[in-house]
Scaffold this motif. Structure first.
Motif, PDB file in Angstrom:
ATOM      1  N   MET A   1       6.220   8.346   9.844  1.00 56.72           N
ATOM      2  CA  MET A   1       5.292   8.976   9.114  1.00 56.72           C
ATOM      3  C   MET A   1       4.144   8.872   8.746  1.00 56.72           C
ATOM      4  O   MET A   1       3.214   9.430   9.071  1.00 56.72           O
ATOM      5  CB  MET A   1       5.781   8.976   7.791  1.00 56.72           C
ATOM      6  CG  MET A   1       5.486   9.359   6.348  1.00 56.72           C
ATOM      7  SD  MET A   1       5.703   9.088   4.777  1.00 56.72           S
ATOM      8  CE  MET A   1       5.832   7.372   4.538  1.00 56.72           C
ATOM      9  N   LEU A   2       3.972   7.475   8.887  1.00 56.23           N
ATOM     10  CA  LEU A   2       2.288   7.101   8.426  1.00 56.23           C
ATOM     11  C   LEU A   2       1.239   7.182  10.055  1.00 56.23           C
ATOM     12  O   LEU A   2       0.214   7.765  10.670  1.00 56.23           O
ATOM     13  CB  LEU A   2       1.752   5.985   8.976  1.00 56.23           C
ATOM     14  CG  LEU A   2       2.338   5.234   7.105  1.00 56.23           C
ATOM     15  CD1 LEU A   2       2.032   3.735   7.264  1.00 56.23           C
ATOM     16  CD2 LEU A   2       1.290   5.770   6.165  1.00 56.23           C
TER      17      LEU A   2
ATOM     18  N   ILE B   1      -2.998  13.474   5.850  1.00 55.73           N
ATOM     19  CA  ILE B   1      -2.575  12.964   5.296  1.00 55.73           C
ATOM     20  C   ILE B   1      -1.457  13.685   4.349  1.00 55.73           C
ATOM     21  O   ILE B   1      -0.669  13.193   3.557  1.00 55.73           O
ATOM     22  CB  ILE B   1      -4.104  11.860   4.616  1.00 55.73           C
ATOM     23  CG1 ILE B   1      -4.246  13.348   3.460  1.00 55.73           C
ATOM     24  CG2 ILE B   1      -4.624  10.854   4.993  1.00 55.73           C
ATOM     25  CD1 ILE B   1      -4.788  12.654   2.327  1.00 55.73           C
ATOM     26  N   ASN B   2      -1.873  14.961   4.697  1.00 58.17           N
ATOM     27  CA  ASN B   2      -0.800  15.892   3.458  1.00 58.17           C
ATOM     28  C   ASN B   2       0.435  15.201   4.373  1.00 58.17           C
ATOM     29  O   ASN B   2       1.341  15.834   3.863  1.00 58.17           O
ATOM     30  CB  ASN B   2      -0.893  17.179   3.714  1.00 58.17           C
ATOM     31  CG  ASN B   2      -2.194  17.965   3.796  1.00 58.17           C
ATOM     32  OD1 ASN B   2      -2.543  17.046   2.663  1.00 58.17           O
ATOM     33  ND2 ASN B   2      -3.136  18.379   4.344  1.00 58.17           N
ATOM     34  N   VAL B   3       1.079  14.609   6.257  1.00 54.33           N
ATOM     35  CA  VAL B   3       2.477  15.003   5.980  1.00 54.33           C
ATOM     36  C   VAL B   3       3.147  13.431   5.380  1.00 54.33           C
ATOM     37  O   VAL B   3       4.029  13.355   5.249  1.00 54.33           O
ATOM     38  CB  VAL B   3       2.267  14.224   6.954  1.00 54.33           C
ATOM     39  CG1 VAL B   3       2.373  15.568   8.192  1.00 54.33           C
ATOM     40  CG2 VAL B   3       1.795  13.189   8.165  1.00 54.33           C
ATOM     41  N   VAL B   4       1.882  12.606   4.155  1.00 54.50           N
ATOM     42  CA  VAL B   4       2.467  11.535   4.021  1.00 54.50           C
ATOM     43  C   VAL B   4       3.100  11.534   2.593  1.00 54.50           C
ATOM     44  O   VAL B   4       2.113  12.325   2.221  1.00 54.50           O
ATOM     45  CB  VAL B   4       1.450  10.308   3.528  1.00 54.50           C
ATOM     46  CG1 VAL B   4       1.863   9.405   2.425  1.00 54.50           C
ATOM     47  CG2 VAL B   4       0.684   9.818   4.613  1.00 54.50           C
TER      48      VAL B   4
ATOM     49  N   LEU C   1       0.657  -1.190  -0.046  1.00 54.34           N
ATOM     50  CA  LEU C   1       0.181  -0.016   0.053  1.00 54.34           C
ATOM     51  C   LEU C   1       0.658   1.411   0.511  1.00 54.34           C
ATOM     52  O   LEU C   1       0.534   2.413  -0.568  1.00 54.34           O
ATOM     53  CB  LEU C   1      -0.772  -0.105   1.312  1.00 54.34           C
ATOM     54  CG  LEU C   1      -2.377  -1.020   1.570  1.00 54.34           C
ATOM     55  CD1 LEU C   1      -3.427  -0.691   2.579  1.00 54.34           C
ATOM     56  CD2 LEU C   1      -3.316  -0.921   0.105  1.00 54.34           C
ATOM     57  N   LEU C   2       1.710   0.798   0.840  1.00 54.82           N
ATOM     58  CA  LEU C   2       2.922   2.642   1.393  1.00 54.82           C
ATOM     59  C   LEU C   2       3.401   2.720  -0.889  1.00 54.82           C
ATOM     60  O   LEU C   2       4.062   3.459  -0.566  1.00 54.82           O
ATOM     61  CB  LEU C   2       3.892   2.159   1.990  1.00 54.82           C
ATOM     62  CG  LEU C   2       4.526   3.269   2.779  1.00 54.82           C
ATOM     63  CD1 LEU C   2       4.236   4.362   2.945  1.00 54.82           C
ATOM     64  CD2 LEU C   2       6.046   3.239   3.001  1.00 54.82           C
ATOM     65  N   GLU C   3       3.795   1.264  -1.318  1.00 55.30           N
ATOM     66  CA  GLU C   3       4.290   2.255  -2.615  1.00 55.30           C
ATOM     67  C   GLU C   3       3.667   2.366  -3.215  1.00 55.30           C
ATOM     68  O   GLU C   3       3.918   3.136  -4.420  1.00 55.30           O
ATOM     69  CB  GLU C   3       4.879   0.201  -2.703  1.00 55.30           C
ATOM     70  CG  GLU C   3       5.963   0.180  -3.447  1.00 55.30           C
ATOM     71  CD  GLU C   3       5.993  -1.190  -4.540  1.00 55.30           C
ATOM     72  OE1 GLU C   3       6.392  -1.390  -5.415  1.00 55.30           O
ATOM     73  OE2 GLU C   3       5.914  -2.047  -2.902  1.00 55.30           O
ATOM     74  N   LEU C   4       2.752   1.690  -2.843  1.00 50.66           N
ATOM     75  CA  LEU C   4       1.365   2.314  -4.194  1.00 50.66           C
ATOM     76  C   LEU C   4       0.735   4.078  -3.825  1.00 50.66           C
ATOM     77  O   LEU C   4       0.401   5.011  -4.526  1.00 50.66           O
ATOM     78  CB  LEU C   4      -0.309   1.888  -3.822  1.00 50.66           C
ATOM     79  CG  LEU C   4      -0.136   0.304  -4.737  1.00 50.66           C
ATOM     80  CD1 LEU C   4      -1.618  -0.205  -3.707  1.00 50.66           C
ATOM     81  CD2 LEU C   4      -0.319   0.601  -6.438  1.00 50.66           C
ATOM     82  N   ILE C   5       1.235   4.126  -2.978  1.00 46.78           N
ATOM     83  CA  ILE C   5       1.119   6.056  -2.539  1.00 46.78           C
ATOM     84  C   ILE C   5       2.099   6.831  -2.665  1.00 46.78           C
ATOM     85  O   ILE C   5       2.281   7.958  -3.557  1.00 46.78           O
ATOM     86  CB  ILE C   5       0.748   5.810  -0.869  1.00 46.78           C
ATOM     87  CG1 ILE C   5      -0.451   5.563  -0.324  1.00 46.78           C
ATOM     88  CG2 ILE C   5       0.954   7.263  -0.677  1.00 46.78           C
ATOM     89  CD1 ILE C   5      -0.923   5.335   1.055  1.00 46.78           C
ATOM     90  N   THR C   6       3.547   6.142  -2.287  1.00 50.35           N
ATOM     91  CA  THR C   6       4.200   6.499  -2.613  1.00 50.35           C
ATOM     92  C   THR C   6       5.064   6.760  -4.119  1.00 50.35           C
ATOM     93  O   THR C   6       6.147   7.512  -4.466  1.00 50.35           O
ATOM     94  CB  THR C   6       5.669   6.601  -1.643  1.00 50.35           C
ATOM     95  OG1 THR C   6       6.373   5.504  -1.908  1.00 50.35           O
ATOM     96  CG2 THR C   6       5.069   6.576   0.329  1.00 50.35           C
ATOM     97  N   GLY C   7       5.548   5.647  -4.783  1.00 51.09           N
ATOM     98  CA  GLY C   7       5.584   5.208  -6.211  1.00 51.09           C
ATOM     99  C   GLY C   7       7.227   4.837  -5.481  1.00 51.09           C
ATOM    100  O   GLY C   7       7.912   4.344  -6.377  1.00 51.09           O
TER     101      GLY C   7
END
Length: 347
Positions: free
Chosen positions: A246-247, A256-259, A216-222
Motif C-alpha cells: 500500500m505504501l 497518498i489517496n491510495v492509503v 506512524l501507520l497506526e496514526l494514519i489508519t487508526g
C-alpha cells in the motif's frame, strides 16, 4: 542518579497497591499511580511474579535507563529491590497512552472524549521521533540505546498532548563502534521488525525504525498492526502485511489517496500526510539495511530533509517479488497470534 526507595514507601504511596490506583499493565509489569511522601505523583511499575529478574539483570536495566534525560522520554525517578520484589518508579504522565486514545476511545464518556485529530497525531509522531533520536544518539562516544518495544501502548501523552516514550524493560545498549548486538528475539507482534525476527539475534537501531514506521501507520489508519484494515476492500489482510504494498504504491505513484486513513481524522493537511506516508514507507523497508536512520526520519518530518530522498530507492525497487517480502512467513506468524490481544509480546 535515581533514588532507592524502600518497599514500605512504595506500598504507602500506592495505598498498598490498591486496585483504584491501577493505571494499566502489560506482559512485564503492573503500573500503579502513587503519591510520594514529598507530594510528587509518580507511576510505580511492579514486575509480574513470572517476570522477576535477578538483581544483576535488574540493575543492568536501571543502568541503561538512569542516564536517559529528554523531554520526550519518560524519566526514571527511582527503584526498589526488596526480597523478590522489583519495582521501578517513573514520572507520572497524566493523559494516558496513545493506544488508549486511538483504540479505547469508545470506553469513555461523551463528556471526556477529545478527538485525536491530525495536528495532534503529527505532533505525537515528531515527539516520538525526537525521543528515539536521543536514544540512538552516538555523540561523545556513548552507547546507543535500542528500545525494542516501540508501540502505541508505550507512547504516553502529557496534558499538552506531547509524546513521551515509556517502558524500557526490553531496551539494550550498543557500544560505540559496534554495528549490532547479539540478543534474543523479543518485542510485540505487529510492531516487531521482520528482519530481526528472521535473523534471530542481530539487533540494532533499524528495528526501532521499523516499529516507528508501524506506529506512524497506526496514526494514519487508526488500526492496530494486528487488526484488519477496514473497509472490506482491503482484502482482509493484516495491517502489518498490507502496509508495504500500500505504501509503496503511494510512493511510486505520488498518490497518498491510495492509503487508507482513519475516518475520525476528517480533513487533514495533505502536505503533512505526504511526509508521514513517505516516512512510513521508508521505515518499514525490508531488508533493514535499506531503512534510514531515525535522525533522517525526524529531519524529514520537520521539513529539513526532502522526504523523497528517503523513498527514492523504494520507487526504483518496486517489484512484485519485493512486495512479497517473506509474506508467507509473516502471515503464518501473525495468524498464530490472537487478534484481540494487541499487546502480545514474546520474551
Amino acid at each position: 542518579m535515581p533514588k532507592t526507595f524502600t518497599y514500605d514507601e512504595l506500598k504507602e504511596a500506592t495505598n498498598n497497591f490498591s486496585e483504584d490506583k491501577l493505571l494499566g499493565g502489560g506482559a512485564f509489569g503492573i503500573v500503579y499511580k502513587g503519591v510520594l511522601r514529598d507530594g510528587r505523583i509518580v507511576a510505580v511499575k511492579q514486575q509480574r511474579a513470572e517476570r522477576k529478574l535477578e538483581e544483576q539483570e535488574f540493575q543492568k536495566e536501571i543502568e541503561i535507563i538512569s542516564g536517559i534525560h529528554h523531554e520526550h522520554l519518560v524519566h526514571l525517578v527511582g527503584f526498589c529491590i526488596w526480597e523478590a520484589e522489583r519495582l521501578l518508579v517513573y514520572e507520572f504522565v497524566s493523559n494516558k497512552s496513545l493506544h488508549f486514545h486511538l483504540h479505547d476511545y469508545g470506553n469513555i464518556s461523551e463528556n471526556d472524549k477529545e478527538i485525536l485529530d491530525w495536528k495532534k497525531r503529527f505532533n505525537i509522531a515528531v515527539g516520538t521521533a525526537k525521543g528515539l533520536v536521543h536514544l540512538h544518539d552516538v555523540s561523545a562516544g556513548k552507547p546507543r540505546i535500542v528500545h525494542r518495544d516501540i508501540k502505541s501502548a508505550n507512547i504516553l501523552l502529557d496534558e499538552k498532548w506531547e509524546a513521551k516514550v515509556a517502558d524500557f524493560g526490553l531496551a539494550r545498549s550498543i557500544l560505540a563502534g559496534k554495528t549490532h548486538i547479539s540478543t534474543e528475539v523479543k518485542g510485540t507482534f505487529g510492531y516487531m521488525d521482520p528482519d530481526f525476527f528472521t535473523s534471530g539475534i542481530r539487533l540494532n537501531e533499524k528495528s526501532d525504525v521499523y516499529s516507528f514506521g508501524m506506529l506512524l501507520l497506526e496514526l494514519i489508519t487508526g488500526c492496530l498492526p494486528l487488526n484488519k484494515i477496514q473497509p472490506p476492500d482491503s482484502d482482509n489482510e493484516k495491517l502489518a502485511v498490507k502496509a508495504k504494498p500500500m505504501l509503496r504504491k503511494a510512493v511510486k505513484d505520488s498518490n497518498i489517496n491510495v492509503v487508507y486513513t482513519d475516518p475520525k481524522l476528517g480533513k487533514f493537511d495533505k502536505s503533512a500526510m505526504f511526509l508521514v506516508v513517505h516516512c512510513t514507507a521508508a521505515c518499514v523497508c525490508y531488508p533493514a539495511g535499506d531503512r534510514p536512520q531515525m535522525r533522517e526520519i525526524l529531519e524529514a518530518l520537520e521539513g529539513k530533509l526532502d522526504v523523497r530522498v528517503l523513498t527514492e530507492r523504494i520507487k526504483t525497487m518496486f517489484t512484485a517479488e519485493d512486495i512479497s517480502w517473506n509474506r508467507k512467513t509473516l502471515l503464518e506468524m501473525l495468524e498464530a497470534i490472537k487478534e484481540e490481544d494487541p499487546a502480545t509480546s514474546i520474551g
